[in-house]
Design a protein around this motif. Structure first.
Motif, mmCIF file in Angstrom:
data_model
loop_
_atom_site.group_PDB
_atom_site.id
_atom_site.type_symbol
_atom_site.label_atom_id
_atom_site.label_comp_id
_atom_site.label_asym_id
_atom_site.label_seq_id
_atom_site.Cartn_x
_atom_site.Cartn_y
_atom_site.Cartn_z
ATOM 1 N N TRP A 49 13.463 -3.003 27.730
ATOM 2 C CA TRP A 49 12.116 -3.332 28.180
ATOM 3 C C TRP A 49 11.082 -2.751 27.213
ATOM 4 C CZ3 TRP A 49 10.150 -6.611 31.583
ATOM 5 C CH2 TRP A 49 8.820 -6.463 31.962
ATOM 6 N N PRO A 50 10.092 -3.553 26.778
ATOM 7 C CA PRO A 50 9.072 -3.041 25.848
ATOM 8 C C PRO A 50 8.078 -2.122 26.559
ATOM 9 C CG PRO A 50 8.607 -5.320 26.413
ATOM 10 C CD PRO A 50 9.917 -4.993 27.060
ATOM 11 N N ALA A 51 8.374 -0.832 26.574
ATOM 12 C CA ALA A 51 7.527 0.138 27.281
ATOM 13 C C ALA A 51 6.193 0.324 26.573
ATOM 14 C CB ALA A 51 8.262 1.479 27.372
ATOM 15 N N ASN A 52 5.174 0.651 27.357
ATOM 16 C CA ASN A 52 3.868 0.925 26.774
ATOM 17 C C ASN A 52 3.923 2.174 25.900
ATOM 18 O OD1 ASN A 52 2.791 -1.278 28.042
ATOM 19 N ND2 ASN A 52 1.701 -0.128 29.623
ATOM 20 N N VAL A 53 3.023 2.218 24.931
ATOM 21 C CA VAL A 53 2.978 3.326 23.977
ATOM 22 C C VAL A 53 1.772 4.204 24.284
ATOM 23 C CG1 VAL A 53 2.870 3.973 21.544
ATOM 24 C CG2 VAL A 53 4.105 1.914 22.232
ATOM 25 N N TYR A 271 5.401 -5.738 17.404
ATOM 26 C CA TYR A 271 4.741 -6.140 18.640
ATOM 27 C C TYR A 271 3.804 -5.035 19.125
ATOM 28 C CZ TYR A 271 8.456 -3.259 20.749
ATOM 29 O OH TYR A 271 9.300 -2.235 21.068
ATOM 30 N N GLN A 272 2.868 -5.425 19.985
ATOM 31 C CA GLN A 272 1.892 -4.503 20.575
ATOM 32 C C GLN A 272 2.122 -4.488 22.087
ATOM 33 O OE1 GLN A 272 -1.612 -6.431 18.828
ATOM 34 N NE2 GLN A 272 -1.929 -4.610 17.550
ATOM 35 N N PRO A 273 2.979 -3.583 22.586
ATOM 36 C CA PRO A 273 3.359 -3.619 24.008
ATOM 37 C C PRO A 273 2.201 -3.391 24.962
ATOM 38 C CG PRO A 273 4.125 -1.593 22.967
ATOM 39 C CD PRO A 273 3.636 -2.473 21.875
ATOM 40 N N ASN A 274 1.200 -2.591 24.560
ATOM 41 C CA ASN A 274 0.078 -2.318 25.457
ATOM 42 C C ASN A 274 -0.780 -3.554 25.698
ATOM 43 O OD1 ASN A 274 1.018 0.281 25.348
ATOM 44 N ND2 ASN A 274 -0.597 1.060 24.016
ATOM 45 N N ALA A 275 -0.697 -4.529 24.800
ATOM 46 C CA ALA A 275 -1.492 -5.747 24.934
ATOM 47 C C ALA A 275 -0.681 -6.900 25.533
ATOM 48 C CB ALA A 275 -2.036 -6.165 23.558
ATOM 49 N N MET A 276 0.597 -6.670 25.831
ATOM 50 C CA MET A 276 1.472 -7.726 26.342
ATOM 51 C C MET A 276 1.396 -7.789 27.863
ATOM 52 S SD MET A 276 4.777 -6.910 23.893
ATOM 53 C CE MET A 276 5.834 -8.175 24.608
ATOM 54 N N LYS A 281 6.325 -9.701 28.142
ATOM 55 C CA LYS A 281 7.318 -8.623 28.142
ATOM 56 C C LYS A 281 8.682 -9.121 28.603
ATOM 57 C CE LYS A 281 4.486 -4.474 28.429
ATOM 58 N NZ LYS A 281 4.319 -3.142 29.044
ATOM 59 N N PHE A 282 8.705 -10.004 29.600
ATOM 60 C CA PHE A 282 9.976 -10.554 30.048
ATOM 61 C C PHE A 282 10.616 -11.392 28.941
ATOM 62 C CE2 PHE A 282 8.879 -9.618 34.521
ATOM 63 C CZ PHE A 282 10.108 -9.128 34.935
ATOM 64 N N ALA A 283 9.816 -12.191 28.232
ATOM 65 C CA ALA A 283 10.345 -12.992 27.133
ATOM 66 C C ALA A 283 10.921 -12.091 26.036
ATOM 67 C CB ALA A 283 9.252 -13.891 26.563
ATOM 68 N N GLU A 287 14.898 -11.582 24.811
ATOM 69 C CA GLU A 287 15.190 -11.717 23.381
ATOM 70 C C GLU A 287 15.963 -10.501 22.872
ATOM 71 O OE1 GLU A 287 12.794 -12.122 19.088
ATOM 72 O OE2 GLU A 287 11.706 -12.213 20.993
ATOM 73 N N LYS A 288 15.534 -9.306 23.298
ATOM 74 C CA LYS A 288 16.240 -8.082 22.906
ATOM 75 C C LYS A 288 17.637 -8.026 23.505
ATOM 76 C CE LYS A 288 15.082 -4.636 21.328
ATOM 77 N NZ LYS A 288 15.449 -4.048 20.018
#
Length: 558
Positions: A49-53, A271-276, A281-283, A287-288
């Motif tokens: 999961w692309p976690a926020n930074v 990628y910029q997770p905070n802007a997703m 994020k699900f897409a 993909e990951k």
């Protein structure tokens, strides 16, 4: 009172307490199993999961405040005295417990480590800027920072609001070039190298046989020249692709303000997770996840995918099943149908049952000593003398690993098959013989088909035991990294002598041998879950076949 005691005794005599006790034990076992699988799934699948930074100011007492950028991995409460004993400048007064947080700071090439423990009370001005950028690199792990500009051949082509759209478009171009490079290196150039090696071995074979005359040398030289010409053409294509692959670069700024220029060819994702949003994020998550299942590993197996390990596990298990089934069935048929039922047969059955309890590592030592060194060395001397002293089959590989597991699992198949043969009524055999069939025809056309569900049961148990074994495989064919699959387009297409990767060994290697423990921990859970799923799928396939056979021959048994 006596009536109550009598009712309690009657209740115990009925066996109900034991039924409830067994039901409770089974329920506890099922709940624990489901809980364990749920824990593994959450810990493993959450990694993608692309976690926020986070960006925050870290103020250590007595030091200059600094800015940290990274992902929050975990948090725990630690006694203040423990932090003081570790040498941290923690004041003696205050709450008994303090918060310690693990941050994934990335930028390992600049700071030397991916992860760092910090004191939560010393973090201030926590924020999650939308323009924070995460770069997943092919080497050195993640980079966290801000995008500055995009360059092509050293010249700036984008910055500001136009940078991210242009970066994504050029990342897609780089991904396409990477696939072309990978195909050219592995398929085309790898095929030429394979043909050149076969040509060298052919020349050596002719020399050993005394048939390397002038005509043979001329023919070999002509073939070698053709291959070299093809190789030079592929090398030229490779050089052009590499130049195009490294054309673009990205300038980024880290938490300290230092700017770094990174070639897009070194990036996997940007990628910029905070802007997703959640949809994006699900897409990215799926993909990951697909990348994990379909790509080769990177960074000492702590990044990338595990497809070679999946392929190696499944192929080794299937080859093992092809070996163990006929040997186990033949042994069981002989013991049940042909052998004289005396002392020797009973001793053999006891020995077979005892073999099931032998530690797996003993089979590994036996496989290494007998299969690899004795049998494999003999095969090399008889059939591959031109390759010596380099071993062909005299070294651990897929075939020896499968054969070792087959020896380990054959007692299970023998016992299950014997039980199936014993359940077939004697009247079925006698009826077949009375109609004029021979004993062999009765066995082949009547007895074995009716015993096939039991044979499949033995195979299911064998697969369940063998697919998860690790200790013997470490000696007879499984290695840390083998990105080349044992099946490819080069003759003979299936390379049973090649070393393979295995999910079980991958878990051991990543969990206990990884130089980056924190980065490897989520992959241990994800790989463990995948190993359970692979074994379950293999077992369910065999169970489905067994159930169909059982329904087919149920009428004959009745």
């Amino acid at each position: 009172m006596k009536q109550k005691q009598d009712s309690v005794k009657a209740w115990f005599a009925s066996g109900s307490p034991w039924v409830w006790m067994n039901a409770g034990a089974v329920s506890i076992a099922v709940i624990m199993t489901i809980g364990l699988l749920a824990l593994i799934a959450v810990r493993g699948l959450g990694h993608f999961w692309p976690a926020n930074v986070l960006e925050a100011t870290y103020s250590v007492p007595g030091e200059t405040p600094k800015t940290l950028i990274g992902e929050e991995v975990q948090s725990e409460e630690v006694p203040r005295a423990r932090l003081r004993s570790a040498g941290l400048p923690v004041p003696a007064d205050g709450p008994e417990l303090m918060t310690r947080e693990l941050l994934k700071l990335g930028n390992r090439d600049l700071t030397g480590s991916d992860f760092s423990w910090v004191i939560g009370e010393w973090l201030s001005e926590r924020r999650q800027p939308a323009d924070l950028l995460v770069l997943e690199r092919r080497e050195w792990g993640n980079y966290y920072g801000y995008p500055v500009s995009l360059k092509q051949d050293g010249k700036q082509v984008a910055d500001g609001a136009t940078l991210m759209p242009e970066l994504q478009a050029r990342m897609q171009r780089v991904d396409d070039l990477y696939r072309q490079l990978n195909a050219l290196e592995k398929k085309d150039i790898g095929g030429i190298n394979h043909d050149l090696e076969r040509l060298r071995l052919k020349e050596r074979r002719l020399q050993l046989d005394g048939r390397l005359d002038a005509a043979a040398q001329a023919d070999l030289a002509s073939t070698r020249a053709e291959l070299q010409a093809q190789y030079q053409g592929y090398e030229a294509q490779l050089g052009e692709l590499r130049q195009a692959f490294n054309r673009d670069s990205l300038v980024v700024r880290d938490a300290s303000g230092q700017q770094t220029e990174i070639s897009l060819g070194k990036l996997v994702h940007a990628y910029q997770p905070n802007a997703m949003g959640y949809a994006a994020k699900f897409a990215f998550y799926f993909e990951k996840l697909w990348e994990f299942l379909s790509e080769d590993p990177r960074e000492a197996n702590t990044e990338g995918g595990i497809f070679p390990a999946i392929f190696g596990t499944v192929m080794m298990t299937l080859v093992m099943a092809l070996i163990v089934t006929p040997f186990g069935v033949i042994a069981a048929v002989y013991l049940r149908e042909y052998a004289r039922q005396g002392l020797l047969t009973r001793v053999i059955r006891i020995a077979v049952n005892n073999l099931a309890g032998v530690p797996a590592i003993v089979y590994g030592v036996f496989g290494l000593g007998f299969f690899v060194y004795v049998l494999g060395g003999s095969i090399d001397r008889l059939f591959f003398p031109e390759a010596l002293p380099a071993p062909t089959f005299g070294t651990p590989g897929l075939f020896w690993a499968s054969l070792t597991l087959a020896i380990l699992a054959v007692p299970v198949v023998i016992v299950a098959t014997e039980e199936g043969l014993a359940r077939i009524p004697r009247t079925v055999r006698e009826g077949s013989l009375a109609l004029g069939a021979t004993k062999a025809e009765t066995l082949w056309k009547i007895v074995l088909p009716m015993a096939s569900p039991a044979i499949m049961t033995g195979l299911i148990l064998a697969v369940a035991r063998a697919a998860g074994e690790v200790a013997p495989l470490m000696l007879v064919g499984v290695v840390k990294l083998a990105p080349s699959l044992p099946v490819d387009g080069n003759y003979p297409y299936v390379h049973l002598d090649q070393k393979i990767m295995h999910l079980g060994f991958h878990i051991y290697d990543v969990g206990f041998q990884s130089p980056n423990v924190e980065a490897a921990r989520p992959l241990v859970y994800a790989t463990a879950l995948l190993l359970v799923i692979v074994i379950a799928l293999l077992n369910f396939s065999a169970i489905a076949i067994r159930n169909r056979l059982r329904e087919k021959y149920k009428a004959l048994e009745n």
